[in-house]
Design a protein around this motif. Structure first.
Motif, PDB file in Angstrom:
ATOM      1  N   ALA A  25       0.855  -1.201   0.000  1.00 21.39           N
ATOM      2  CA  ALA A  25       0.000   0.000   0.000  1.00 21.39           C
ATOM      3  C   ALA A  25       0.887   1.246   0.000  1.00 21.39           C
ATOM      4  CB  ALA A  25      -0.888  -0.005   1.234  1.00 21.39           C
ATOM      5  N   PRO A  26       0.369   2.385  -0.429  1.00 18.27           N
ATOM      6  CA  PRO A  26       1.133   3.629  -0.355  1.00 18.27           C
ATOM      7  C   PRO A  26       1.483   3.954   1.105  1.00 18.27           C
ATOM      8  CG  PRO A  26      -0.839   3.926  -1.706  1.00 18.27           C
ATOM      9  CD  PRO A  26      -0.942   2.576  -1.051  1.00 18.27           C
ATOM     10  N   VAL A  27       2.622   4.624   1.287  1.00 18.19           N
ATOM     11  CA  VAL A  27       3.040   5.005   2.637  1.00 18.19           C
ATOM     12  C   VAL A  27       3.244   6.507   2.707  1.00 18.19           C
ATOM     13  CG1 VAL A  27       4.140   2.784   3.144  1.00 18.19           C
ATOM     14  CG2 VAL A  27       5.494   4.624   2.131  1.00 18.19           C
ATOM     15  N   SER A  28       3.266   6.996   3.938  1.00 15.65           N
ATOM     16  CA  SER A  28       3.536   8.406   4.198  1.00 15.65           C
ATOM     17  C   SER A  28       4.799   8.491   5.053  1.00 15.65           C
ATOM     18  CB  SER A  28       2.346   9.027   4.942  1.00 15.65           C
ATOM     19  OG  SER A  28       2.630  10.362   5.267  1.00 15.65           O
ATOM     20  N   TYR A  29       5.741   9.345   4.627  1.00 18.04           N
ATOM     21  CA  TYR A  29       7.013   9.486   5.334  1.00 18.04           C
ATOM     22  C   TYR A  29       7.003  10.727   6.224  1.00 18.04           C
ATOM     23  CZ  TYR A  29       8.764   6.206   1.800  1.00 18.04           C
ATOM     24  OH  TYR A  29       8.964   5.112   0.990  1.00 18.04           O
ATOM     25  N   THR A  30       7.548  10.583   7.435  1.00 16.85           N
ATOM     26  CA  THR A  30       7.685  11.714   8.348  1.00 16.85           C
ATOM     27  C   THR A  30       8.979  11.563   9.151  1.00 16.85           C
ATOM     28  OG1 THR A  30       6.394  10.563  10.031  1.00 16.85           O
ATOM     29  CG2 THR A  30       5.210  12.161   8.681  1.00 16.85           C
ATOM     30  N   ILE A  31       9.541  12.713   9.540  1.00 13.01           N
ATOM     31  CA  ILE A  31      10.669  12.709  10.477  1.00 13.01           C
ATOM     32  C   ILE A  31      10.043  12.770  11.864  1.00 13.01           C
ATOM     33  CG2 ILE A  31      12.675  13.988  11.335  1.00 13.01           C
ATOM     34  CD1 ILE A  31      13.105  14.998   8.453  1.00 13.01           C
ATOM     35  N   VAL A  32      10.311  11.742  12.689  1.00 13.59           N
ATOM     36  CA  VAL A  32       9.620  11.653  13.976  1.00 13.59           C
ATOM     37  C   VAL A  32      10.455  12.085  15.177  1.00 13.59           C
ATOM     38  CG1 VAL A  32       7.908   9.956  13.261  1.00 13.59           C
ATOM     39  CG2 VAL A  32      10.131   9.177  14.101  1.00 13.59           C
ATOM     40  N   SER A  33      11.790  12.048  15.064  1.00 12.40           N
ATOM     41  CA  SER A  33      12.610  12.474  16.200  1.00 12.40           C
ATOM     42  C   SER A  33      14.052  12.703  15.763  1.00 12.40           C
ATOM     43  CB  SER A  33      12.580  11.420  17.321  1.00 12.40           C
ATOM     44  OG  SER A  33      13.222  10.236  16.883  1.00 12.40           O
ATOM     45  N   ASP A  70       1.770   3.168   6.857  1.00 18.38           N
ATOM     46  CA  ASP A  70       0.768   2.695   5.892  1.00 18.38           C
ATOM     47  C   ASP A  70      -0.325   3.752   5.795  1.00 18.38           C
ATOM     48  OD1 ASP A  70      -1.855   1.388   5.150  1.00 18.38           O
ATOM     49  OD2 ASP A  70      -0.479  -0.297   4.822  1.00 18.38           O
ATOM     50  N   SER A  71      -0.665   4.167   4.576  1.00 15.10           N
ATOM     51  CA  SER A  71      -1.635   5.250   4.395  1.00 15.10           C
ATOM     52  C   SER A  71      -3.058   4.872   4.814  1.00 15.10           C
ATOM     53  CB  SER A  71      -1.634   5.729   2.943  1.00 15.10           C
ATOM     54  OG  SER A  71      -1.926   4.655   2.083  1.00 15.10           O
ATOM     55  N   SER A  72      -3.370   3.571   4.874  1.00 21.24           N
ATOM     56  CA  SER A  72      -4.727   3.181   5.257  1.00 21.24           C
ATOM     57  C   SER A  72      -4.815   2.701   6.703  1.00 21.24           C
ATOM     58  CB  SER A  72      -5.260   2.094   4.317  1.00 21.24           C
ATOM     59  OG  SER A  72      -4.412   0.962   4.370  1.00 21.24           O
ATOM     60  N   ASP A  73      -3.677   2.421   7.357  1.00 28.03           N
ATOM     61  CA  ASP A  73      -3.699   1.927   8.731  1.00 28.03           C
ATOM     62  C   ASP A  73      -2.468   2.462   9.478  1.00 28.03           C
ATOM     63  OD1 ASP A  73      -3.788   0.573  11.134  1.00 28.03           O
ATOM     64  OD2 ASP A  73      -4.018  -1.418  10.244  1.00 28.03           O
ATOM     65  N   ALA A  74      -2.671   3.489  10.314  1.00 26.58           N
ATOM     66  CA  ALA A  74      -1.568   4.159  11.018  1.00 26.58           C
ATOM     67  C   ALA A  74      -0.855   3.229  12.000  1.00 26.58           C
ATOM     68  CB  ALA A  74      -2.090   5.388  11.754  1.00 26.58           C
ATOM     69  N   ALA A  75      -1.452   2.099  12.329  1.00 26.60           N
ATOM     70  CA  ALA A  75      -0.816   1.146  13.252  1.00 26.60           C
ATOM     71  C   ALA A  75       0.287   0.347  12.549  1.00 26.60           C
ATOM     72  CB  ALA A  75      -1.863   0.211  13.842  1.00 26.60           C
ATOM     73  N   ILE A  76       0.327   0.427  11.221  1.00 24.05           N
ATOM     74  CA  ILE A  76       1.359  -0.281  10.459  1.00 24.05           C
ATOM     75  C   ILE A  76       2.413   0.738  10.029  1.00 24.05           C
ATOM     76  CG2 ILE A  76       1.852  -1.672   8.418  1.00 24.05           C
ATOM     77  CD1 ILE A  76      -1.083  -2.606   8.486  1.00 24.05           C
ATOM     78  N   PHE A  77       3.611   0.615  10.614  1.00 22.62           N
ATOM     79  CA  PHE A  77       4.693   1.553  10.281  1.00 22.62           C
ATOM     80  C   PHE A  77       6.038   0.893  10.562  1.00 22.62           C
ATOM     81  CE2 PHE A  77       3.802   2.341  14.748  1.00 22.62           C
ATOM     82  CZ  PHE A  77       5.071   2.416  15.316  1.00 22.62           C
ATOM     83  N   ASN A  78       7.067   1.539  10.067  1.00 23.54           N
ATOM     84  CA  ASN A  78       8.435   1.115  10.355  1.00 23.54           C
ATOM     85  C   ASN A  78       9.282   2.385  10.440  1.00 23.54           C
ATOM     86  OD1 ASN A  78      10.707  -0.390  10.834  1.00 23.54           O
ATOM     87  ND2 ASN A  78      10.578  -1.583   8.933  1.00 23.54           N
TER      88      ASN A  78
END
Length: 193
Positions: A25-33, A70-78
């Motif tokens: 699925a498409p993902v969204s990238y962010t700088i978190v810390s 994951d763009s459809s489920d925020a609980a899925i990330f790395n």
């Protein structure tokens, strides 16, 4: 991720790195810390990291964390760490306290120390590491210790037979990146009778 070191003069908007993940699925990238000073921006869809503002060398190295969600489920990330190092540019040439020194050397002395020269360089690290040299040694009558900056005579001078004044041009050279820089000092040596 550990991209190639950046120059301290890197302009804002310069691409640094591309973060990519394998995900259906498409993902969204962010700088978190970790980017406390806000030096970097990430494109949320492409994962391209760019510089956001001018660097302050003393703030680096920086390790920050990027999250792909994951763009459809925020609980899925790395998350992944990105370590960025910045190279100090050679901003300043070496400078002697005085560009002209006058020293007296008695005739008939065997090789001897004349004066210790000391230049300053406002750069740090290898850009501020200095070595010394002579541009004109008057037929090797003078030498300098490249590490300490001590100027020596290599010969015995005769007041009646030789010149009574020598101008020795000494330089201090840094070990700078991308180019070495020099500062100069003229030492006027007068032979006394």
């Amino acid at each position: 991720y550990h991209p190639a070191p950046l120059s301290e003069r890197t302009a804002p908007g310069t691409p640094v790195l591309l973060i990519s993940v394998s995900h259906r699925a498409p993902v969204s990238y962010t700088i978190v810390s970790g980017d406390d000073h806000g030096y970097f921006l990430i494109d949320s869809t492409s994962g391209v990291i760019k510089t956001a503002k001018n660097f302050r060398l003393e703030d680096f190295p920086v390790t920050f964390h990027v999250r792909a969600t994951d763009s459809s489920d925020a609980a899925i990330f790395n998350e992944v760490g990105v370590k960025v190092e910045v190279i100090d540019e050679n901003d300043f040439p070496p400078v002697f306290p005085s560009s002209l020194l006058e020293e007296t050397l008695a005739e008939n002395l065997t090789a001897t120390q004349i004066v210790q020269l000391k230049a300053q360089d406002n750069d740090t690290g290898r850009n501020g590491f200095l070595t010394y040299g002579i541009l004109n040694g008057h037929g090797l009558k003078f030498r300098i210790n490249e590490t300490t900056g001590v100027l020596y005579s290599n010969a015995t001078f005769d007041y009646e037979e030789e010149p009574t004044e020598y101008q020795v041009v000494v330089y201090a050279e840094d070990d700078g990146i991308p180019e070495k820089k020099r500062g100069y000092c003229t030492v006027v040596i007068r032979i006394s009778d």
